[in-house]
Structures are given as C-alpha cells and as structure tokens.
Design an enzyme around this catalytic site. Structure first.
Site, PDB file in Angstrom:
ATOM      1  N   ARG A  76       0.853  -1.184   0.000  1.00  0.00           N
ATOM      2  CA  ARG A  76       0.000   0.000   0.000  1.00  0.00           C
ATOM      3  C   ARG A  76       0.889   1.233   0.000  1.00  0.00           C
ATOM      4  O   ARG A  76       1.939   1.257   0.662  1.00  0.00           O
ATOM      5  CB  ARG A  76      -0.899   0.042   1.249  1.00  0.00           C
ATOM      6  CG  ARG A  76      -2.045  -0.959   1.248  1.00  0.00           C
ATOM      7  CD  ARG A  76      -3.142  -0.606   0.227  1.00  0.00           C
ATOM      8  NE  ARG A  76      -4.250  -1.540   0.278  1.00  0.00           N
ATOM      9  CZ  ARG A  76      -4.361  -2.642  -0.479  1.00  0.00           C
ATOM     10  NH1 ARG A  76      -3.428  -2.932  -1.354  1.00  0.00           N
ATOM     11  NH2 ARG A  76      -5.419  -3.421  -0.377  1.00  0.00           N
ATOM     12  N   HIS A 102      -1.059  -0.503  -9.781  1.00  0.00           N
ATOM     13  CA  HIS A 102      -1.707  -1.428  -8.823  1.00  0.00           C
ATOM     14  C   HIS A 102      -2.172  -2.711  -9.528  1.00  0.00           C
ATOM     15  O   HIS A 102      -3.350  -3.069  -9.500  1.00  0.00           O
ATOM     16  CB  HIS A 102      -2.896  -0.736  -8.127  1.00  0.00           C
ATOM     17  CG  HIS A 102      -3.276  -1.378  -6.823  1.00  0.00           C
ATOM     18  ND1 HIS A 102      -3.571  -0.658  -5.687  1.00  0.00           N
ATOM     19  CD2 HIS A 102      -3.421  -2.678  -6.475  1.00  0.00           C
ATOM     20  CE1 HIS A 102      -3.877  -1.496  -4.697  1.00  0.00           C
ATOM     21  NE2 HIS A 102      -3.791  -2.738  -5.155  1.00  0.00           N
TER      22      HIS A 102
HETATM   23  P1  NDP Z   1      -1.009 -11.077   5.652  1.00  0.00           P
HETATM   24  O1  NDP Z   1      -1.973 -10.513   6.620  1.00  0.00           O
HETATM   25  O2  NDP Z   1      -1.093 -12.538   5.326  1.00  0.00           O
HETATM   26  O3  NDP Z   1       0.480 -10.817   6.171  1.00  0.00           O
HETATM   27  C1  NDP Z   1       0.865  -9.622   6.765  1.00  0.00           C
HETATM   28  C2  NDP Z   1       2.301  -9.741   7.250  1.00  0.00           C
HETATM   29  O4  NDP Z   1       2.719  -8.467   7.721  1.00  0.00           O
HETATM   30  C3  NDP Z   1       2.463 -10.730   8.404  1.00  0.00           C
HETATM   31  O5  NDP Z   1       3.678 -11.425   8.308  1.00  0.00           O
HETATM   32  C4  NDP Z   1       2.494  -9.809   9.630  1.00  0.00           C
HETATM   33  O6  NDP Z   1       3.189 -10.315  10.742  1.00  0.00           O
HETATM   34  C5  NDP Z   1       3.214  -8.604   9.056  1.00  0.00           C
HETATM   35  N1  NDP Z   1       2.914  -7.415   9.846  1.00  0.00           N
HETATM   36  C6  NDP Z   1       1.712  -6.830  10.091  1.00  0.00           C
HETATM   37  N2  NDP Z   1       1.849  -5.765  10.898  1.00  0.00           N
HETATM   38  C7  NDP Z   1       3.172  -5.682  11.189  1.00  0.00           C
HETATM   39  C8  NDP Z   1       3.946  -4.805  11.982  1.00  0.00           C
HETATM   40  N3  NDP Z   1       3.391  -3.786  12.669  1.00  0.00           N
HETATM   41  N4  NDP Z   1       5.275  -5.019  12.061  1.00  0.00           N
HETATM   42  C9  NDP Z   1       5.859  -6.056  11.399  1.00  0.00           C
HETATM   43  N5  NDP Z   1       5.173  -6.922  10.623  1.00  0.00           N
HETATM   44  C10 NDP Z   1       3.852  -6.735  10.525  1.00  0.00           C
HETATM   45  O7  NDP Z   1      -1.107 -10.198   4.326  1.00  0.00           O
HETATM   46  P2  NDP Z   1      -0.879 -10.651   2.806  1.00  0.00           P
HETATM   47  O8  NDP Z   1       0.474 -11.243   2.690  1.00  0.00           O
HETATM   48  O9  NDP Z   1      -2.022 -11.462   2.332  1.00  0.00           O
HETATM   49  O10 NDP Z   1      -0.975  -9.244   2.063  1.00  0.00           O
HETATM   50  C11 NDP Z   1      -0.139  -8.154   2.364  1.00  0.00           C
HETATM   51  C12 NDP Z   1      -0.663  -6.888   1.718  1.00  0.00           C
HETATM   52  O11 NDP Z   1      -0.414  -6.890   0.323  1.00  0.00           O
HETATM   53  C13 NDP Z   1      -2.178  -6.669   1.792  1.00  0.00           C
HETATM   54  O12 NDP Z   1      -2.562  -6.193   3.059  1.00  0.00           O
HETATM   55  C14 NDP Z   1      -2.409  -5.661   0.679  1.00  0.00           C
HETATM   56  O13 NDP Z   1      -2.324  -4.362   1.202  1.00  0.00           O
HETATM   57  C15 NDP Z   1      -1.263  -5.911  -0.284  1.00  0.00           C
HETATM   58  N6  NDP Z   1      -1.719  -6.407  -1.595  1.00  0.00           N
HETATM   59  C16 NDP Z   1      -1.441  -5.684  -2.723  1.00  0.00           C
HETATM   60  C17 NDP Z   1      -1.839  -6.152  -3.962  1.00  0.00           C
HETATM   61  C18 NDP Z   1      -1.463  -5.435  -5.215  1.00  0.00           C
HETATM   62  O14 NDP Z   1      -1.902  -5.842  -6.306  1.00  0.00           O
HETATM   63  N7  NDP Z   1      -0.662  -4.407  -5.176  1.00  0.00           N
HETATM   64  C19 NDP Z   1      -2.583  -7.392  -4.100  1.00  0.00           C
HETATM   65  C20 NDP Z   1      -2.791  -8.092  -2.866  1.00  0.00           C
HETATM   66  C21 NDP Z   1      -2.381  -7.594  -1.653  1.00  0.00           C
HETATM   67  P3  NDP Z   1       2.772 -11.682  11.485  1.00  0.00           P
HETATM   68  O15 NDP Z   1       3.186 -12.786  10.523  1.00  0.00           O
HETATM   69  O16 NDP Z   1       3.561 -11.687  12.729  1.00  0.00           O
HETATM   70  O17 NDP Z   1       1.293 -11.619  11.677  1.00  0.00           O
HETATM   71  C1  OXD Z   2      -5.632  -6.449  -2.445  1.00  0.00           C
HETATM   72  C2  OXD Z   2      -5.251  -5.590  -3.572  1.00  0.00           C
HETATM   73  O1  OXD Z   2      -5.530  -6.023  -1.287  1.00  0.00           O
HETATM   74  O2  OXD Z   2      -5.525  -5.974  -4.735  1.00  0.00           O
HETATM   75  O3  OXD Z   2      -6.032  -7.605  -2.702  1.00  0.00           O
HETATM   76  O4  OXD Z   2      -4.668  -4.538  -3.379  1.00  0.00           O
END
Ligand code: NDP
Ligand code: OXD
Length: 320
Positions: free
Chosen positions: A235, A283
């Site tokens: 993001r 995106h």
């Molecule tokens: P998940 O919820 O599966 O994973 C999030 C990860 O971030 C976890 O490892 C978590 O830690 C870590 N995390 C969260 N908060 C913190 C923090 N404060 N400090 C350190 N680590 C932290 O998310 P996804 O992998 O499914 O997706 C990630 C993001 O990708 C989505 O939220 C979205 O915004 C973005 N996205 C973008 C897309 C695009 O096309 N550009 C498409 C899809 C997603 P822990 O393992 O300890 O919980």
């Molecule tokens: C998602 C994205 O969060 O597409 O899945 O950004």
C-alpha cells in the site's frame, strides 16, 4: 464442482456484492458456486436488513450502516484497509480477507521481475539507452545481493521463498517470529534497524494498519545500505513519499519500483511519473482470482453456518 459445494450447509444465505466496477462478474461466479443463495448487487433492489453477508471492494460510503443483520463482511482482496476504515463499520461483525486466492503466484512474478531489474542494472541501462550509451557494468553475484521482505504473511512468505530459490540472500521481518526455510527472520520493531541495515533490496509486503502507516520514512529509509532499492506493491501509505523522493535525489537510494501510491490513480502531475529512478505500475501486482476467491468465500460461509472459525479472520486490534 468440489466436495465442499456438495456439503454446503447454508441453505439460502442472502449475499450483497459491492465490488466497484465488477459486481456482475462476482455475482455470476457466486451464483454458480452457491446456486441456492440469494445474491444481489448493490445496484439491484434489496432489503438491507435481510443481508447475511456483504462481499466488498471499495464499497460506497455509508453502505455498511444499513446492513443491520450482517453475519460477516468479506473483503474481495487480501487487504482490508478499505473495510476497516469505513466509519459505518459495525463493531461486532467478523471481517474476513482473502488468503492468497491466486495472488501469491502473481506477487512472486512481480517481485522477481522488480528485484532482477535492480540486480541486473536494468535501471542503469534504461537511463543509458536514452543517451545511446553502450557502457557495460560488472554483473553482480546474486548470492551477495541481500533482499529484505517486510511482512511474511500469505504473500510476503511466498515472495521471500521465491527469492531464495533463485539465489538471493533473503531475510524477512514480521510482527511475530516466523521460521521459513532458507530465510533469516526478524520480528518486532526492536529488530527493524538491524533488518533494514542488511537489505540491499527492500520489499514491502505489509498490510496497511495504524502501526505500518509511514513505516518507511526518512529515518528508516536512511538505515538501508547506501544504494539500496525499494519495491512496494503493498500500500502507498507505508511510504512517506516526500522522504522517498529526498533519499532518491540525495543518492542514498538507488531506485524504487512502485505498484501503489497514497493517491490512486496516481495524479498526472505526481513526481513519481517521470522520476528517473522510479518505475511505476498501476496497482496490478496481483489481481484477485475470482474462481479461487468464490471457493474461499463459500467455504467460509459453510464454516460460519457450522459455528466454526472462518479462514482469514481479521483481528480488529492489529488491523489485519
Ligand atoms: P497477511 O496478513 O497474510 O500478512 C501480513 C504480514 O505483515 C504478516 O507477516 C504480519 O506479521 C506482518 N505485519 C503486520 N503488521 C506488522 C507490523 N506492525 N510489524 C511487522 N510486521 C507486521 O497479508 P498478505 O500477505 O495477504 O498481504 C499483504 C498486503 O499486500 C495486503 O494487506 C495488501 O495491502 C497488499 N496487496 C497488494 C496487492 C497489489 O496488487 N498491489 C494485491 C494483494 C495484496 P505476522 O506474521 O507476525 O502476523
Ligand atoms: C488487495 C489488492 O488487497 O488488490 O487484494 O490490493
């Protein structure tokens, strides 16, 4: 049809779809997956108090306030920031996100391309081409290039693993400690400086939460090694854009590969568009795959109906 369809125990759930411009595609896929459900889109006539489940992507403001009988809210993406930031979000309704749903493979492809862009100096060669400059540079050893992945969830862990498989030296950072084969892991804010200090290519795969907003700023970006590059397909809000521009312009950072921005679509006048060290994509890093998603949603409706914990349940306290 999968075995899960045959076992569906929720006889006639009422489902509302508000999926920006894609309502009809989602409705068709959901009707095929749950033929006994009553599935409407935001543009049809429906009685809001009868809706059991809302499937949302960038829903209209105020919509959630009218849905007083909701059993769950499904985000039609991996991110839930668009749902959790809604002022009318009901307090006690579970929010569910998509886990992978066909996105991990695409994220891997995007990040391999972007990381190789920097490893193989394609940023430099692009600028050289504009000047008809044939200068050759030494080819860096992949095993000496350190990739740091922030966020080791459904998508970040897949990206980190793929990076090790092609030979990068990979580390990962998350909120709670993770163990992933071949990856050096760090957890918590107290390890961030150490993690950043050894990331030649930094990948951001964090969710947007109150804790992660602005995590990449002057202070943290300066802790990256000189000449480091950044890839952000998570993001835009995780990066303080003015700080990134300053560190690119002062030469501390080598480049940035960005799929997301604070304002999307990126305004025409935004400095990212024609910055010589920035590559922008609109995106597109990973699109939600509808087939996988409707399976996940239908299976979760089954779980909820059976009184079980659904998959991808968002913790409202951490915000993801
Ligand atoms: P998940 O919820 O599966 O994973 C999030 C990860 O971030 C976890 O490892 C978590 O830690 C870590 N995390 C969260 N908060 C913190 C923090 N404060 N400090 C350190 N680590 C932290 O998310 P996804 O992998 O499914 O997706 C990630 C993001 O990708 C989505 O939220 C979205 O915004 C973005 N996205 C973008 C897309 C695009 O096309 N550009 C498409 C899809 C997603 P822990 O393992 O300890 O919980
Ligand atoms: C998602 C994205 O969060 O597409 O899945 O950004």
């Amino acid at each position: 049809m999968s075995a899960a369809t045959a076992k569906t125990t929720s006889p006639h759930p009422k489902i509302l779809i508000a999926a920006a411009g894609e309502d009809d595609i989602w409705q068709k896929a959901m009707v095929a997956r749950l033929p006994d459900a009553d599935i409407v889109t935001q543009h049809e006539n429906y009685d809001p108090v009868t809706i059991d489940y809302a499937l949302l992507w960038k829903q209209p403001q105020g919509m959630l306030k009218t849905l007083s009988g909701l059993k769950a809210i499904f985000s039609l993406g991996a991110g839930v920031d668009h749902v959790l930031s809604a002022p009318s979000l009901p307090a006690n309704v579970p929010v569910l996100r998509l886990e992978d749903a066909g996105m991990a493979d695409q994220m891997v492809q995007y990040h391999l391309y972007a990381a190789l862009h920097f490893l193989r100096d394609f940023d430099i060669y692009t600028r050289q081409q504009a000047k008809a400059d044939w200068t050759q540079h030494d080819v860096a050893r992949i095993s000496k290039c350190r990739v740091g992945v922030m966020g080791l969830g459904a998508l970040g862990a897949a990206v980190a693993t793929a990076m090790t498989q092609i030979g990068f030296a990979v580390s990962g950072w998350s909120r709670t400690m993770k163990a992933i084969d071949g990856i050096t892991t760090y957890a918590g804010s107290e390890t961030l400086t150490e993690f950043l200090g050894q990331s030649d290519i930094l990948i951001c795969m964090l969710p947007r939460t109150p804790e992660t907003e602005g995590v990449l700023n002057s202070n943290t970006l300066s802790q990256l090694p000189k000449n480091a590059a950044i890839i952000n397909a998570a993001r835009g809000a995780m990066i303080v854009e003015a700080d990134l521009l300053r560190l690119l312009d002062t030469g501390h950072l080598r480049g940035a590969f960005l799929d997301v921005a604070i304002t999307e679509p990126l305004p025409e006048s935004h400095p990212f568009w024609d910055h010589p060290k920035i590559r922008v994509t609109p995106h597109i890093a990973a699109a939600t795959r509808i087939e996988e998603s409707v399976d996940q949603i239908a299976e979760n409706i089954d779980r909820i109906t059976r009184g079980e914990t659904p998959r991808g349940l968002v913790d409202r306290k951490t915000g993801y």
